[in-house]
Scaffold this active site. Structure first.
Site, PDB file in Angstrom:
ATOM      1  N   ASN A   8       0.865  -1.181   0.000  1.00 37.11           N
ATOM      2  CA  ASN A   8       0.000   0.000   0.000  1.00 37.11           C
ATOM      3  C   ASN A   8       0.902   1.233   0.000  1.00 37.11           C
ATOM      4  O   ASN A   8       1.471   1.576   1.028  1.00 37.11           O
ATOM      5  CB  ASN A   8      -0.896  -0.048   1.251  1.00 37.11           C
ATOM      6  CG  ASN A   8      -1.752   1.190   1.396  1.00 37.11           C
ATOM      7  OD1 ASN A   8      -1.834   2.014   0.488  1.00 37.11           O
ATOM      8  ND2 ASN A   8      -2.389   1.316   2.550  1.00 37.11           N
ATOM      9  N   TRP A   9       1.018   1.854  -1.165  1.00 38.64           N
ATOM     10  CA  TRP A   9       1.938   3.004  -1.272  1.00 38.64           C
ATOM     11  C   TRP A   9       1.345   4.266  -0.664  1.00 38.64           C
ATOM     12  O   TRP A   9       2.030   5.261  -0.513  1.00 38.64           O
ATOM     13  CB  TRP A   9       2.287   3.258  -2.750  1.00 38.64           C
ATOM     14  CG  TRP A   9       3.146   2.210  -3.373  1.00 38.64           C
ATOM     15  CD1 TRP A   9       3.454   0.975  -2.872  1.00 38.64           C
ATOM     16  CD2 TRP A   9       3.813   2.295  -4.642  1.00 38.64           C
ATOM     17  NE1 TRP A   9       4.264   0.298  -3.742  1.00 38.64           N
ATOM     18  CE2 TRP A   9       4.502   1.082  -4.841  1.00 38.64           C
ATOM     19  CE3 TRP A   9       3.876   3.275  -5.638  1.00 38.64           C
ATOM     20  CZ2 TRP A   9       5.261   0.824  -5.983  1.00 38.64           C
ATOM     21  CZ3 TRP A   9       4.627   3.016  -6.786  1.00 38.64           C
ATOM     22  CH2 TRP A   9       5.314   1.806  -6.950  1.00 38.64           C
ATOM     23  N   LYS A  10       0.049   4.253  -0.380  1.00 39.28           N
ATOM     24  CA  LYS A  10      -0.644   5.443   0.151  1.00 39.28           C
ATOM     25  C   LYS A  10      -0.404   6.634  -0.782  1.00 39.28           C
ATOM     26  O   LYS A  10      -0.293   6.433  -1.992  1.00 39.28           O
ATOM     27  CB  LYS A  10      -0.202   5.695   1.598  1.00 39.28           C
ATOM     28  CG  LYS A  10      -0.321   4.424   2.451  1.00 39.28           C
ATOM     29  CD  LYS A  10      -0.150   4.631   3.912  1.00 39.28           C
ATOM     30  CE  LYS A  10      -0.306   3.289   4.619  1.00 39.28           C
ATOM     31  NZ  LYS A  10      -0.277   3.400   6.075  1.00 39.28           N
ATOM     32  N   HIS A  93      -9.639   0.994   4.429  1.00 41.22           N
ATOM     33  CA  HIS A  93      -8.400   1.176   5.200  1.00 41.22           C
ATOM     34  C   HIS A  93      -8.685   2.132   6.361  1.00 41.22           C
ATOM     35  O   HIS A  93      -9.484   3.061   6.237  1.00 41.22           O
ATOM     36  CB  HIS A  93      -7.298   1.741   4.289  1.00 41.22           C
ATOM     37  CG  HIS A  93      -5.959   1.759   4.958  1.00 41.22           C
ATOM     38  ND1 HIS A  93      -5.601   2.745   5.853  1.00 41.22           N
ATOM     39  CD2 HIS A  93      -4.911   0.913   4.884  1.00 41.22           C
ATOM     40  CE1 HIS A  93      -4.378   2.483   6.292  1.00 41.22           C
ATOM     41  NE2 HIS A  93      -3.944   1.372   5.726  1.00 41.22           N
ATOM     42  N   GLU A  95      -7.130   4.559   7.492  1.00 43.04           N
ATOM     43  CA  GLU A  95      -6.912   5.977   7.192  1.00 43.04           C
ATOM     44  C   GLU A  95      -8.120   6.558   6.459  1.00 43.04           C
ATOM     45  O   GLU A  95      -8.465   7.731   6.632  1.00 43.04           O
ATOM     46  CB  GLU A  95      -5.609   6.148   6.394  1.00 43.04           C
ATOM     47  CG  GLU A  95      -4.399   5.966   7.300  1.00 43.04           C
ATOM     48  CD  GLU A  95      -3.137   5.478   6.612  1.00 43.04           C
ATOM     49  OE1 GLU A  95      -3.064   5.508   5.367  1.00 43.04           O
ATOM     50  OE2 GLU A  95      -2.213   5.062   7.337  1.00 43.04           O
ATOM     51  N   GLU A 160      -5.541  -5.030  10.584  1.00 38.93           N
ATOM     52  CA  GLU A 160      -4.498  -4.028  10.791  1.00 38.93           C
ATOM     53  C   GLU A 160      -4.804  -3.225  12.057  1.00 38.93           C
ATOM     54  O   GLU A 160      -5.632  -2.288  12.015  1.00 38.93           O
ATOM     55  CB  GLU A 160      -4.446  -3.047   9.618  1.00 38.93           C
ATOM     56  CG  GLU A 160      -4.132  -3.684   8.294  1.00 38.93           C
ATOM     57  CD  GLU A 160      -3.599  -2.643   7.318  1.00 38.93           C
ATOM     58  OE1 GLU A 160      -2.436  -2.780   6.919  1.00 38.93           O
ATOM     59  OE2 GLU A 160      -4.324  -1.692   6.997  1.00 38.93           O
ATOM     60  N   GLY A 166       2.262   2.311  10.563  1.00 34.55           N
ATOM     61  CA  GLY A 166       3.196   3.422  10.378  1.00 34.55           C
ATOM     62  C   GLY A 166       3.921   3.848  11.639  1.00 34.55           C
ATOM     63  O   GLY A 166       4.558   4.899  11.684  1.00 34.55           O
ATOM     64  N   SER A 205       3.250  -2.171  10.289  1.00 35.52           N
ATOM     65  CA  SER A 205       4.706  -2.202  10.480  1.00 35.52           C
ATOM     66  C   SER A 205       5.339  -3.555  10.149  1.00 35.52           C
ATOM     67  O   SER A 205       6.272  -3.988  10.828  1.00 35.52           O
ATOM     68  CB  SER A 205       5.077  -1.751  11.901  1.00 35.52           C
ATOM     69  OG  SER A 205       4.648  -0.423  12.113  1.00 35.52           O
ATOM     70  N   GLY A 226       2.750  -1.225   4.292  1.00 37.91           N
ATOM     71  CA  GLY A 226       2.755   0.195   3.929  1.00 37.91           C
ATOM     72  C   GLY A 226       4.172   0.673   3.654  1.00 37.91           C
ATOM     73  O   GLY A 226       4.715   0.480   2.565  1.00 37.91           O
ATOM     74  N   GLY A 227       4.801   1.271   4.670  1.00 33.75           N
ATOM     75  CA  GLY A 227       6.115   1.901   4.514  1.00 33.75           C
ATOM     76  C   GLY A 227       7.140   1.036   3.788  1.00 33.75           C
ATOM     77  O   GLY A 227       7.827   1.511   2.874  1.00 33.75           O
TER      78      GLY A 227
END
Ligand code: PGA
Length: 252
Positions: A8-10, A93, A95, A160, A166, A205, A226-227
Protein backbone atom coordinates in the site's frame (compact mmCIF):
# COMPACT_ATOMS: atom_id res chain seq x y z
CA UNK A 1 -0.60 -22.09 1.57
CA UNK A 2 0.44 -19.45 -0.92
CA UNK A 3 0.56 -16.03 0.74
CA UNK A 4 -0.59 -12.70 -0.65
CA UNK A 5 1.76 -9.77 -0.08
CA UNK A 6 0.13 -6.45 -0.92
CA UNK A 7 1.97 -3.12 -0.92
CA UNK A 8 0.00 0.00 0.00
CA UNK A 9 1.94 3.00 -1.27
CA UNK A 10 -0.64 5.44 0.15
CA UNK A 11 -0.10 9.02 -1.14
CA UNK A 12 3.50 8.35 -2.16
CA UNK A 13 5.07 7.98 -5.57
CA UNK A 14 5.61 10.31 -8.49
CA UNK A 15 6.05 9.00 -12.00
CA UNK A 16 9.77 8.28 -11.73
CA UNK A 17 9.45 6.67 -8.27
CA UNK A 18 6.79 4.29 -9.56
CA UNK A 19 8.99 2.73 -12.20
CA UNK A 20 12.03 2.78 -9.90
CA UNK A 21 10.15 0.46 -7.53
CA UNK A 22 8.18 -1.60 -10.07
CA UNK A 23 11.08 -2.52 -12.38
CA UNK A 24 13.13 -4.32 -9.68
CA UNK A 25 9.93 -5.96 -8.37
CA UNK A 26 9.22 -7.30 -11.81
CA UNK A 27 12.68 -8.83 -11.93
CA UNK A 28 12.70 -10.12 -8.33
CA UNK A 29 9.22 -11.66 -8.34
CA UNK A 30 10.04 -14.36 -10.85
CA UNK A 31 10.00 -17.84 -9.33
CA UNK A 32 8.61 -16.78 -5.94
CA UNK A 33 5.75 -18.90 -4.58
CA UNK A 34 3.69 -15.87 -3.50
CA UNK A 35 1.00 -13.56 -4.90
CA UNK A 36 2.27 -9.99 -5.14
CA UNK A 37 0.15 -6.87 -5.51
CA UNK A 38 1.20 -3.24 -5.41
CA UNK A 39 -1.34 -0.50 -4.81
CA UNK A 40 0.18 2.77 -6.00
CA UNK A 41 -1.67 6.09 -6.25
CA UNK A 42 -4.28 5.86 -9.02
CA UNK A 43 -2.24 8.32 -11.13
CA UNK A 44 0.39 5.60 -11.62
CA UNK A 45 -1.82 2.63 -12.45
CA UNK A 46 -1.79 3.03 -16.22
CA UNK A 47 1.97 3.59 -16.43
CA UNK A 48 2.76 0.72 -14.09
CA UNK A 49 0.40 -1.66 -15.89
CA UNK A 50 2.67 -1.15 -18.93
CA UNK A 51 5.80 -1.68 -16.81
CA UNK A 52 4.37 -4.87 -15.27
CA UNK A 53 2.84 -6.42 -18.37
CA UNK A 54 3.68 -10.14 -18.46
CA UNK A 55 4.93 -10.04 -14.86
CA UNK A 56 3.30 -11.89 -11.92
CA UNK A 57 3.14 -8.60 -9.96
CA UNK A 58 -0.47 -7.38 -9.94
CA UNK A 59 -1.87 -3.89 -9.44
CA UNK A 60 -4.46 -2.65 -6.98
CA UNK A 61 -6.29 0.55 -6.14
CA UNK A 62 -6.37 2.07 -2.65
CA UNK A 63 -10.10 2.85 -2.71
CA UNK A 64 -13.03 3.11 -5.11
CA UNK A 65 -16.38 4.87 -5.15
CA UNK A 66 -19.49 2.77 -4.50
CA UNK A 67 -21.28 4.06 -7.62
CA UNK A 68 -20.38 3.36 -11.25
CA UNK A 69 -20.48 7.03 -12.40
CA UNK A 70 -22.08 10.36 -11.61
CA UNK A 71 -21.58 13.76 -10.03
CA UNK A 72 -18.84 12.83 -7.54
CA UNK A 73 -16.03 15.29 -8.08
CA UNK A 74 -12.60 13.82 -7.47
CA UNK A 75 -13.78 10.22 -7.05
CA UNK A 76 -12.97 7.18 -9.18
CA UNK A 77 -15.28 4.26 -9.90
CA UNK A 78 -14.18 0.64 -9.67
CA UNK A 79 -14.57 0.24 -13.44
CA UNK A 80 -12.29 3.26 -14.06
CA UNK A 81 -9.62 1.70 -11.84
CA UNK A 82 -10.08 -1.61 -13.66
CA UNK A 83 -9.62 0.26 -16.97
CA UNK A 84 -6.34 1.70 -15.63
CA UNK A 85 -4.97 -1.78 -14.86
CA UNK A 86 -6.04 -2.53 -11.28
CA UNK A 87 -7.33 -6.01 -10.50
CA UNK A 88 -7.45 -5.53 -6.72
CA UNK A 89 -8.72 -2.77 -4.41
CA UNK A 90 -7.92 -2.00 -0.78
CA UNK A 91 -11.21 -0.97 0.81
CA UNK A 92 -12.01 0.46 4.24
CA UNK A 93 -8.40 1.18 5.20
CA UNK A 94 -8.31 2.74 8.67
CA UNK A 95 -6.91 5.98 7.19
CA UNK A 96 -10.00 6.25 4.96
CA UNK A 97 -12.30 5.31 7.83
CA UNK A 98 -10.67 8.02 10.01
CA UNK A 99 -9.96 10.75 7.42
CA UNK A 100 -12.99 10.34 5.18
CA UNK A 101 -15.59 9.11 7.67
CA UNK A 102 -16.08 5.80 5.90
CA UNK A 103 -18.57 3.63 7.75
CA UNK A 104 -18.92 -0.14 7.56
CA UNK A 105 -22.00 0.31 5.36
CA UNK A 106 -20.03 2.52 2.95
CA UNK A 107 -17.22 -0.02 2.84
CA UNK A 108 -19.71 -2.81 2.10
CA UNK A 109 -21.17 -0.78 -0.79
CA UNK A 110 -17.63 -0.33 -2.16
CA UNK A 111 -16.99 -4.08 -1.83
CA UNK A 112 -20.08 -4.77 -3.96
CA UNK A 113 -19.01 -2.17 -6.55
CA UNK A 114 -15.50 -3.57 -6.72
CA UNK A 115 -16.72 -7.12 -7.30
CA UNK A 116 -19.10 -5.98 -10.01
CA UNK A 117 -16.22 -4.28 -11.86
CA UNK A 118 -13.86 -7.25 -11.50
CA UNK A 119 -11.67 -5.90 -8.68
CA UNK A 120 -10.80 -8.30 -5.87
CA UNK A 121 -11.34 -6.51 -2.55
CA UNK A 122 -8.88 -6.38 0.36
CA UNK A 123 -11.10 -5.21 3.22
CA UNK A 124 -9.31 -3.69 6.22
CA UNK A 125 -10.43 -3.98 9.83
CA UNK A 126 -8.62 -3.22 13.07
CA UNK A 127 -8.98 -1.71 16.51
CA UNK A 128 -7.53 1.56 17.85
CA UNK A 129 -5.17 1.72 20.78
CA UNK A 130 -8.03 2.91 23.02
CA UNK A 131 -10.16 -0.06 21.93
CA UNK A 132 -7.37 -2.45 22.85
CA UNK A 133 -6.68 -0.74 26.17
CA UNK A 134 -10.37 -1.21 27.01
CA UNK A 135 -10.29 -4.88 25.91
CA UNK A 136 -12.73 -4.11 23.09
CA UNK A 137 -10.60 -5.39 20.17
CA UNK A 138 -12.72 -8.45 19.42
CA UNK A 139 -16.01 -6.57 19.61
CA UNK A 140 -14.72 -3.77 17.35
CA UNK A 141 -13.18 -6.04 14.74
CA UNK A 142 -16.16 -8.43 14.80
CA UNK A 143 -18.59 -5.54 14.20
CA UNK A 144 -16.43 -4.18 11.35
CA UNK A 145 -16.41 -7.59 9.68
CA UNK A 146 -20.18 -8.07 9.91
CA UNK A 147 -20.83 -4.51 8.74
CA UNK A 148 -18.26 -4.37 5.93
CA UNK A 149 -18.60 -7.80 4.33
CA UNK A 150 -21.64 -8.89 2.33
CA UNK A 151 -22.81 -12.42 3.20
CA UNK A 152 -21.55 -13.64 -0.20
CA UNK A 153 -18.14 -11.95 0.21
CA UNK A 154 -15.34 -13.17 -1.98
CA UNK A 155 -12.01 -11.51 -1.36
CA UNK A 156 -9.36 -10.92 1.26
CA UNK A 157 -9.53 -9.46 4.78
CA UNK A 158 -6.65 -7.48 6.30
CA UNK A 159 -6.39 -7.23 10.08
CA UNK A 160 -4.50 -4.03 10.79
CA UNK A 161 -4.39 -2.75 14.37
CA UNK A 162 -4.53 1.04 13.93
CA UNK A 163 -1.85 1.60 16.56
CA UNK A 164 0.63 -0.54 14.62
CA UNK A 165 0.22 1.27 11.28
CA UNK A 166 3.20 3.42 10.38
CA UNK A 167 4.43 3.44 13.96
CA UNK A 168 7.12 0.76 13.80
CA UNK A 169 5.20 -1.04 16.58
CA UNK A 170 4.06 -4.50 15.54
CA UNK A 171 1.52 -6.54 17.43
CA UNK A 172 3.12 -9.44 19.30
CA UNK A 173 2.97 -12.83 17.63
CA UNK A 174 0.59 -13.99 20.36
CA UNK A 175 -1.75 -11.02 19.73
CA UNK A 176 -1.67 -11.56 15.96
CA UNK A 177 -2.38 -15.28 16.38
CA UNK A 178 -5.28 -14.55 18.76
CA UNK A 179 -6.80 -11.88 16.50
CA UNK A 180 -6.47 -13.97 13.36
CA UNK A 181 -8.14 -16.91 15.10
CA UNK A 182 -10.94 -14.55 16.13
CA UNK A 183 -11.26 -13.15 12.59
CA UNK A 184 -11.33 -16.69 11.18
CA UNK A 185 -14.12 -17.74 13.57
CA UNK A 186 -16.09 -14.57 12.74
CA UNK A 187 -15.69 -15.17 9.00
CA UNK A 188 -16.94 -18.74 9.31
CA UNK A 189 -19.95 -17.54 11.32
CA UNK A 190 -20.72 -14.75 8.85
CA UNK A 191 -19.85 -16.37 5.51
CA UNK A 192 -20.23 -20.08 6.22
CA UNK A 193 -17.93 -22.53 4.48
CA UNK A 194 -16.07 -19.94 2.31
CA UNK A 195 -14.99 -18.23 5.54
CA UNK A 196 -12.73 -21.19 6.24
CA UNK A 197 -10.45 -20.33 3.34
CA UNK A 198 -10.72 -16.52 3.10
CA UNK A 199 -7.18 -15.15 3.20
CA UNK A 200 -6.53 -13.00 6.26
CA UNK A 201 -3.58 -10.62 5.93
CA UNK A 202 -1.78 -8.98 8.83
CA UNK A 203 -0.85 -5.31 8.45
CA UNK A 204 0.95 -2.84 10.68
CA UNK A 205 4.71 -2.20 10.48
CA UNK A 206 5.50 -5.41 8.61
CA UNK A 207 9.16 -5.33 7.55
CA UNK A 208 11.82 -7.80 6.43
CA UNK A 209 12.92 -8.44 10.03
CA UNK A 210 9.49 -9.54 11.32
CA UNK A 211 7.77 -10.87 8.17
CA UNK A 212 8.93 -14.49 8.44
CA UNK A 213 7.68 -14.95 12.01
CA UNK A 214 4.35 -13.22 11.34
CA UNK A 215 3.68 -15.10 8.10
CA UNK A 216 4.33 -18.44 9.75
CA UNK A 217 1.49 -17.94 12.26
CA UNK A 218 -1.70 -19.97 11.76
CA UNK A 219 -4.42 -18.13 9.83
CA UNK A 220 -2.00 -15.47 8.57
CA UNK A 221 -2.46 -15.65 4.80
CA UNK A 222 -0.17 -12.78 3.91
CA UNK A 223 0.63 -9.17 4.71
CA UNK A 224 -0.54 -5.68 3.84
CA UNK A 225 2.62 -3.60 3.83
CA UNK A 226 2.76 0.19 3.93
CA UNK A 227 6.11 1.90 4.51
CA UNK A 228 8.29 -1.08 3.58
CA UNK A 229 6.52 -1.43 0.22
CA UNK A 230 8.09 1.84 -0.94
CA UNK A 231 11.49 0.19 -1.02
CA UNK A 232 11.80 -2.54 -3.66
CA UNK A 233 14.51 -4.45 -1.76
CA UNK A 234 12.44 -4.49 1.46
CA UNK A 235 9.25 -5.48 -0.32
CA UNK A 236 11.07 -8.28 -2.13
CA UNK A 237 12.63 -9.45 1.16
CA UNK A 238 9.10 -9.72 2.61
CA UNK A 239 7.99 -11.61 -0.52
CA UNK A 240 10.98 -13.92 -0.13
CA UNK A 241 10.02 -14.57 3.52
CA UNK A 242 6.50 -15.48 2.34
CA UNK A 243 7.99 -17.78 -0.28
CA UNK A 244 10.12 -19.55 2.32
CA UNK A 245 7.21 -20.02 4.73
CA UNK A 246 4.83 -21.35 2.08
CA UNK A 247 6.84 -22.88 -0.73
CA UNK A 248 6.29 -26.59 -1.24
CA UNK A 249 9.50 -28.56 -0.67
CA UNK A 250 11.54 -29.07 -3.84
CA UNK A 251 11.75 -32.73 -4.83
CA UNK A 252 15.33 -33.96 -4.67
P1 PGA B 1 2.71 0.23 7.59
O1 PGA B 1 1.25 0.45 6.92
O2 PGA B 1 3.26 -1.05 7.02
O3 PGA B 1 3.50 1.45 7.16
O4 PGA B 1 2.51 0.16 9.06
C1 PGA B 1 0.38 -0.63 6.76
C2 PGA B 1 -0.92 -0.15 6.16
O5 PGA B 1 -1.37 0.95 6.46
O6 PGA B 1 -1.54 -0.89 5.37
Amino acid sequence: MRHLIAGNWKMNGRLEDGSAIAVPLRRGADGLFVDLVICPPATLLLTLSAVLIGSPVMLGAQDCHALPHGAHTGDLSAAMLRDAGATWAILGHSERRANHGETDAMVQAKVQAARKAGLRPIVCVGETEADRAAGRQNAVVGAQLIGSLPADFEGVVAYEPVWAIGTGRTATEADVAAMHAYVRASLVRHLGLPGQTTRILYGGSVKPSNAGALLALPDVGGALVGGASLNAADFLAIAQAAHEVAAPPVAS
